[in-house]
Each structure stands twice: as C-alpha cells, then as structure tokens.
Scaffold this motif. Structure first.
Motif, short mmCIF file in Angstrom:
data_model
loop_
_atom_site.label_atom_id
_atom_site.label_comp_id
_atom_site.label_asym_id
_atom_site.label_seq_id
_atom_site.Cartn_x
_atom_site.Cartn_y
_atom_site.Cartn_z
N ASN A 252 10.12 2.89 -0.05
CA ASN A 252 9.09 3.56 0.75
C ASN A 252 7.70 3.35 0.15
O ASN A 252 6.72 3.11 0.86
CB ASN A 252 9.41 5.06 0.83
CG ASN A 252 8.45 5.79 1.77
OD1 ASN A 252 7.97 5.21 2.73
ND2 ASN A 252 8.17 7.03 1.48
N GLN A 253 7.62 3.40 -1.18
CA GLN A 253 6.34 3.21 -1.86
C GLN A 253 5.75 1.83 -1.53
O GLN A 253 4.58 1.71 -1.17
CB GLN A 253 6.53 3.34 -3.37
CG GLN A 253 5.26 3.14 -4.17
CD GLN A 253 5.53 2.98 -5.65
OE1 GLN A 253 6.58 2.48 -6.04
NE2 GLN A 253 4.61 3.41 -6.47
N TYR B 271 6.42 -0.17 0.97
CA TYR B 271 6.12 -0.25 2.40
C TYR B 271 4.79 0.41 2.72
O TYR B 271 3.93 -0.18 3.38
CB TYR B 271 7.26 0.43 3.17
CG TYR B 271 7.14 0.35 4.68
CD1 TYR B 271 7.54 -0.79 5.37
CD2 TYR B 271 6.64 1.43 5.41
CE1 TYR B 271 7.45 -0.85 6.76
CE2 TYR B 271 6.54 1.37 6.79
CZ TYR B 271 6.95 0.23 7.46
OH TYR B 271 6.86 0.16 8.83
N GLN B 272 4.59 1.62 2.21
CA GLN B 272 3.37 2.36 2.51
C GLN B 272 2.15 1.69 1.89
O GLN B 272 1.08 1.63 2.51
CB GLN B 272 3.49 3.80 2.00
CG GLN B 272 4.65 4.60 2.58
CD GLN B 272 4.53 4.83 4.07
OE1 GLN B 272 3.47 4.63 4.66
NE2 GLN B 272 5.62 5.25 4.70
N LYS C 55 -1.06 0.25 3.88
CA LYS C 55 -2.38 0.79 3.55
C LYS C 55 -3.37 -0.32 3.18
O LYS C 55 -4.54 -0.29 3.59
CB LYS C 55 -2.23 1.79 2.41
CG LYS C 55 -3.42 2.69 2.19
CD LYS C 55 -3.08 3.74 1.14
CE LYS C 55 -4.26 4.66 0.90
NZ LYS C 55 -3.97 5.69 -0.11
N ASP D 112 1.68 2.97 12.22
CA ASP D 112 2.50 3.86 11.39
C ASP D 112 1.62 4.80 10.58
O ASP D 112 0.51 4.45 10.18
CB ASP D 112 3.38 3.04 10.43
CG ASP D 112 4.20 1.99 11.15
OD1 ASP D 112 3.59 1.04 11.66
OD2 ASP D 112 5.43 2.15 11.20
N VAL E 119 0.49 6.22 7.35
CA VAL E 119 0.54 5.85 5.95
C VAL E 119 0.60 7.11 5.10
O VAL E 119 -0.27 7.97 5.18
CB VAL E 119 -0.70 5.00 5.56
CG1 VAL E 119 -0.67 4.68 4.08
CG2 VAL E 119 -0.74 3.73 6.39
N GLU E 120 1.65 7.22 4.29
CA GLU E 120 1.86 8.42 3.48
C GLU E 120 1.22 8.25 2.12
O GLU E 120 1.02 7.13 1.64
CB GLU E 120 3.36 8.70 3.31
CG GLU E 120 4.06 8.97 4.63
CD GLU E 120 5.54 9.25 4.42
OE1 GLU E 120 5.97 9.25 3.26
OE2 GLU E 120 6.23 9.47 5.42
N GLU F 143 1.30 8.05 -1.70
CA GLU F 143 2.29 7.68 -2.71
C GLU F 143 1.56 7.40 -4.01
O GLU F 143 0.37 7.10 -4.02
CB GLU F 143 3.05 6.41 -2.28
CG GLU F 143 3.92 6.58 -1.04
CD GLU F 143 5.20 7.36 -1.33
OE1 GLU F 143 5.57 7.48 -2.50
OE2 GLU F 143 5.80 7.86 -0.36
N GLN G 120 0.65 4.85 -6.32
CA GLN G 120 0.64 3.42 -6.07
C GLN G 120 0.36 2.58 -7.30
O GLN G 120 0.07 1.40 -7.19
CB GLN G 120 -0.39 3.11 -4.97
CG GLN G 120 0.04 3.66 -3.63
CD GLN G 120 -1.11 4.25 -2.86
OE1 GLN G 120 -2.26 4.14 -3.24
NE2 GLN G 120 -0.81 4.89 -1.75
#
Length: 736
Positions: free
Chosen positions: A272-273, A275-276, A280, A722, A724-725, A727, A729
């Motif tokens: 998930n990290q 991907y986001q 971003k 989507d 963007v959460e 995280e 990074q």
C-alpha cells in the motif's frame, strides 16, 4: 557456553539506549570476572548466573561475552536484604528488608509474588504493600522476560531491543505474532522471526506466517530488485522460496487487502505504501508540469545565450543551446547524456542566463533562497560545487532531514526556491523523489539532470527512466561528444559499451585506458604495483585512486582487495581496532554505509580514520574525518562503516576518481550487465585500468539488466482519481 556465578561488583560502562554493558563480577571464590554484552542494570546484591563465551581483549584480557543471564536459585540472606533495600524499591530501608527476610525466609520473593498480603505479617500497610509489590513485579517481570527471550536463542542485544520496545507486554506481543518483529525491530528479517515462531510452536501453514512471507517478499525481495510491484505468479514463486515449500497464499492476500496493507491493480500486487507514494509523485509532477505562469521571452533568452558564449569564451553546439532554451522555458525538463556530452557546461550556461534574465545577483547570499542545486549524495554535491563554483547540497540536507529522520520541508512547508536543479538524478529512488517533489512549490521550475543509461537507484523505482518514458516531460538528449572529450578512450569505451557496439577491435589500450590481459593469480599483484606506481607519481590513495568491483566475497572481491590494500599501503599499524571480521587502523580509508543525519553523514560518504583511542571507561572508539566533519564511532557502531580502498560499483555512483581500477573475471559473470560496466567506466576521470579477461567486457555489454517493474510512467499518462492516503514515505533503502 560457559557459566559464571556471582554478584555484580560495579559497572564500568552502561549505555542506557541499548543496554550495552561492561561490568565486573565477583565469583563465589572471590575471583573478578569482566562481563561484556547487552544486559540491563541489575542488583549488585543478588547472585546471578551468566552464560556466554570467553573472548580475549587485546588490552583487557579475558572477558565473558554474555549471551544470557538469570537469578541463581541459591541466594544469600545478606544479599536478599541488600537487594530489597536497594534503589530498585522506594520506601524499603535496610531494617524493613531485614524484617521481611527474617519473617518470610530465603524464599521471601517467591512468597510475595504468590501473595503480596504476606507482607502484612511484617507490619506493612496496604499502600506500602501495593507500591512495593508493583515495583517487585516489574523488576521480576523484566528479568523473567529476558530469561524467556534467551530461551528463544535471542542474543542479549536483540532481547534488550524487544524489552525496550514492548516492555511489560514483550512476551504477550511476541506470542501473539512473532512476525511483527520484522516491522518493529531493526535487524530482524523473516528468517529470524520464523525461527522464533517455530520455537513458539506456530504451524508452518499458519496464516500469520503466510501473510508475513507475502509482505516480506513485496517489501524486501522486490525492493532489492528495485520493483514496486509483483505479479501473482512472481509472488507465488518468491513466497515458495521464502517458505521452502508451496502454500496457497490467496487467503493471506485477501487478509492483507482487508487490512489495507497491499493493493491489487491489473494483476499487479503493491505494498500500500509503494502504491500511494507512486500515485502521489505522479500527481505532483503533473501539477508542476503545467505551462509557465509568466510569459517567457524566448528571443531574449536566445540573445542571452549568445552573450554568455562571448563572456565565457565558449561556442555552444546547437543541442546545447536548445537544452538551455528548453530548460528555461519549461516548468519541468530533463537533460540526459553520457560523459563528455556537456551536461555540466549546460548547467553552468543556463544558470548564467537565468541570473541575467531574472536580474539576480549571484554574489548575494540570498540567491540561494531563489536557486537550489541538489544531488543525491555528498560526493555528487561536492563535485557539482567544484565544477560550477556554486553552493550545492544533498537532497536530504536541503529538505532539512533531521535527527529524528523527519524532513522539515514537505507538502505543508514548501521550499522557497524558484529554480531547482537536480544532478545525478538516476540515483534517486521513488521514495526520495516523492519527498523532494512534494516540497517543491507549484510555481517553481525544475531541471533534472542525469545519465539515464547508468545504474538505477539502489532503492526501489527508476524515476529518471520512468519520467523520460512517460513522454510527458520535455527531454533533451545529449548524444554528441564534445571536441575536448573526443580524444578520450574512456569516453569512447563507455559509449561503445552503452550502445552495445563493443567489438574485439575496441579491446586495446589507449591514452587513458589500460587493458591488462591477466589471469586470476596476477590481478592482485598487478593492482598493488599500479597503485604503488600512481602513489609514486603523486596521486592520493584516499582522494584519487579507487578500486571498483561488483561483489564483496571471494579472492577478487571487495573485502579481499580492502584487506590487501590496507596491509600494503597503510603503515599505521600501531593503533588498531578489531570488530567482528574487520580490522581498522588509523589512516584507513572508510565508507559510511547508512544515512545518519544526527552526525551529518550519509550513505556513500568516504572519510579517513583520524584516531583510535579509549575513553575513561576503557571503551575503544574511532574518529573518522569526512572533509571538515569529524565523527565519533563507538565500537558497536562500526557496522556502519567499511574499508573503502575498494568499493562496489553501486556505491561509486555520483563520484568521479582520477584513477579507476576494475578487475574483470569469470566469478563476476552473474553480475556483469551493461549498466553496471558502463557506470564503472564512467567513474574514471583521467585513467581507467581494467584487469583480467577482456572478452567479459563484450559479454557484459550485450547483457542488459532486467527492467524494473514500476508504473510511474503509466500513471503520468492517465488521470488519477484514487484517494492518496498519508503514509510514511521514507524508504529504508534510500542509498544503501
């Protein structure tokens, strides 16, 4: 394992952060034993059993390197009284402690732990009983936890890490899910966590184990290859290798999706990290890559380019003029090319044009509030500064990377600069790129410079390549070798390798390239003689000469070359420090292996051991000088550095050396790829010496590295809707 029994006499040294201790022990026969290892401060009045291995210190003699400890079953009456009246327990003085032991006997602690109300027999009230019992329970629990952890064959250092992390909940957390240690505790990978899980009786088919293996494959194995995602077939194959047998991973994947830890998109499986962050970064680049807010007078810029030619007494080629013009008239642009194609000349020219066009004074300190020149590593930034005579910085430092590993500049605190130039951009991984771009204000111009044909970043992603492949950003490709570089055999050899046009006729020595057809046994001696000859001509082994190799182990590996060159060329054998399989002397050339913002040093920085000494606690330490920055390393920190007479080709990225020596042997074959050899060749500034089997150069030139699995280019070509959460990074792999 050997065992000693006795009481702690005193602590010579104790590190509160990691519990590394040096202590003196008095045995039952009144002998003094030195203990070293990772264990907490324990009562000096209680008899303990310490297990470990005897080691011989070069200065302090025999020591027991502690692996585990526990209270001895037999305790003296006086020791118990002293323990119960010690600083571990507030409000219990010697008289009360004596009364407790007299009343409850030698097994007083066991009786109190079983029923604290027995203390009423001593005359303690309920408040004092509750307070004393809580302190005793914590003290006993910590020691019980450590004994339990030692039973899982964890080292003292690792056991203390767990206790410091989870404290009273250590055993509960461990038994709940030992695989959590992979994420929570530095230095624990899947294999170590899996070993603990097996000791806890967790079945090999347990869902927790399968989930951990899927995450491990995506975060460690995929990242090591630079991949942002894997396909289901790749996931199945890799998890089978990790688990040593095939299991159905579908239930684990479903659970991880439910927990929002992995994302599936068109048979691409992402953390998930990752991907986001990729989403971003793509969104931010799209935002920046819009039309210029103010109208640019291209005709005026062209006239300024002509004026700069006259001022600098230089004749730009058509492509160089185009590069300067396009870079200054686009929000984001990329200048890419190999050695000798004039990248630095272009940066120098466009800075001069930008200065005049925007009426800026480069001599004024405030200019660096307007312009930033950045590079991924300290050495690359230093080289940029020397070539351009302008203030430069690493990306980490410019973003204000601080002691806690946090960036001061981010999407909420934007950089003030209007123009940002990023050199050696092929080295930037996905996570660092995102951190940099999110901190750039929307009105800024960004010029990205690099050689896309070099090795990609050590961390995951291939940002420069993806930006170019997206065809959404203005790209200026420099293919023409400049007149002053045309006579360089280094550049022509690099070009032939890069274009996969290397032939046997090219395998001849030239004015700055020396090819030694030597067998395996002669390569070491030849490198020694060549280094000696270069030193005799005034070249510095520290600054000018670098041996590059693709692997660490073996007779022609980096470790062996370092030992050989250290033995031959460092005469300072008086003061030395032995750490694991490493030996360091004063005057040794060393390389930093991890980012350490606390001490202002980053991965890849090269320095010299200035001194090896001992402090007042007789603990050995090392001082390493990195340019104008002296850094102290305690003995347990020495995993962070390695000898640097020879380094890996990956570690050499962003650096140039006057003389590069590179062995070329069959034991390297599985690593020999075009990008690797091209990168190594282009590190040489004045002389390149290749030793071994020259046919392997042709082999390498015709073998490409596997294309990394990323989707940044794809995302730059599509609308992203989507959410963007947020995280964390910061990649654990940036420039390792």
């Amino acid at each position: 394992m050997d065992t000693v029994i006795g009481k702690i006499k005193n602590y010579v040294f104790h590190n509160e952060e990691n519990s590394y201790s040096i202590a003196r022990l008095i045995t039952e026969s009144d002998d003094i034993v030195t203990l070293v290892g990772y264990f907490p401060k324990i009562s000096e009045d209680v008899i303990y059993e310490f297990e470990g291995e005897w080691v011989k210190h070069q200065t302090y003699g025999e020591q027991l390197k502690v692996q585990s400890f526990k209270k001895a079953q037999k305790q003296s009456k006086a020791g118990l009284i002293s323990y119960l009246s010690s600083s571990f327990f507030n409000g219990i003085g010697p008289k009360t402690a004596e009364k407790i032991v007299e009343t409850l006997g030698d097994d007083a602690i066991a009786k109190i732990m079983n029923d604290p109300n027995v203390l009423k027999e001593v005359g303690l009230n309920n408040v004092r009983i509750a307070k004393f019992f809580q302190q005793l329970k914590e003290n006993q629990t910590n020691e019980h936890i450590l004994v339990t952890l030692y039973g899982y064959e964890l080292s003292g250092k690792l056991a203390m890490k767990l206790l410091n992390k989870y404290q009273m909940l250590t055993i509960e957390k461990l038994e709940e899910n030992p695989y959590r240690l992979i994420d929570d505790i530095e230095g624990i990978g899947f294999k170590k966590a899996d070993d603990i899980a097996q000791k806890l009786g967790i079945a090999k088919s347990d869902l927790r184990r399968i989930k951990a293996s899927v995450l491990y494959v995506l975060e460690y194995i995929a990242y090591q290859n630079g991949d942002i995602y894997l396909t289901l077939d790749q996931l199945n194959m890799q998890t089978e290798q990790v688990l040593s047998e095939a299991y159905d991973i579908n239930e684990a994947i479903d659970a991880l999706i439910e927990e929002n830890r992995i994302i599936i998109e068109d048979d691409r499986y992402y953390l998930n990290q990752s991907y986001q962050v990729e989403l971003k970064l793509a969104e931010k680049i799209k935002e920046l890559n819009t039309s210029m807010e103010k109208e640019i007078n291209e005709t005026y810029i062209e006239s300024l380019i002509d004026a700069v030619e006259i001022k600098k007494n230089i004749a730009y080629t058509d492509i160089q003029k185009t590069a300067i013009l396009k870079a200054l008239t686009h929000k984001i642009s990329i200048i890419t090319g190999g050695p000798g194609t004039g990248k630095t000349t272009i940066i120098d020219g466009l800075l001069e044009v930008y200065k005049v066009y925007n009426k800026l004074d480069f001599s004024h300190p405030e200019i660096y509030e307007k312009i930033a020149c950045l590079a991924p590593t300290g050495r690359a930034a230093k080289r940029m500064k020397e070539l351009l005579n302008i203030q430069t910085s690493t990306i980490h430092r410019h973003l204000g990377y601080n002691y806690e590993g946090v960036f001061n500049y981010d999407e909420f605190h934007l950089l003030p600069q209007d123009l940002i130039i990023i050199d050696e951009s092929s080295m930037i991984d996905l996570f660092l790129a995102n951190k940099l771009f999110e901190a750039i204000k929307p009105s800024a111009q960004v010029i990205i410079v690099g050689d896309v044909d070099q090795l990609p970043s050590v961390g995951p992603g291939q940002v420069l390549s993806d930006l170019i492949d997206s065809k959404t950003i203005e790209v200026i490709r420099l293919n023409e070798i400049h007149r002053q570089a045309k006579d360089s055999n280094i550049i022509s050899l690099a070009r032939s390798v890069n274009m996969q046009q290397l032939s046997y006729s090219d395998l001849e020595s030239g004015n700055d390239v020396y090819l030694y057809h030597a067998d395996y046994s002669k390569i070491q001696k030849t490198i020694i003689s060549q280094v000696k000859g270069a030193i005799d001509k005034g070249y510095s082994l520290i600054e000018d000469i670098q041996v590059l190799a693709p692997m660490y182990k073996g007779e022609l590996g980096i470790d062996r070359f370092n030992q050989m060159l250290q033995d031959e060329f460092n005469p300072n054998k008086k003061n030395k420090l032995i750490y694991k399989d490493k030996v360091f002397y004063e005057g040794d050339k060393v390389i930093q292996l991890v980012n350490d913002p606390k001490r202002l040093i980053m991965n890849g920085d090269i320095g010299v051991i200035k001194s090896i000494d001992t402090n007042e606690e007789n603990d050995t330490f090392v001082i390493v000088s990195y340019d104008d920055n002296d850094v102290l390393y305690e003995k347990q920190d020495l995993d962070e550095i390695n000898l640097a007479y020879a380094i890996s080709i990956h570690k050499s990225q962003g650096s140039e050396y006057k003389i590069v020596m590179m062995p070329m042997v069959k034991s390297y074959m599985h690593m020999l790829k075009k990008e690797l050899i091209y990168t190594a060749i282009t590190r040489a500034k004045q002389y390149l010496i290749i030793l071994g089997d020259m046919k392997l150069l042709i082999y390498a030139a015709n073998h490409l590295s596997n294309k990394r699995q990323t989707t940044l280019a794809l995302r730059l070509n599509q609308e992203i809707v989507d959410q963007v959460e947020e995280e964390d990074q910061l990649s654990p792999y940036d420039f390792m």
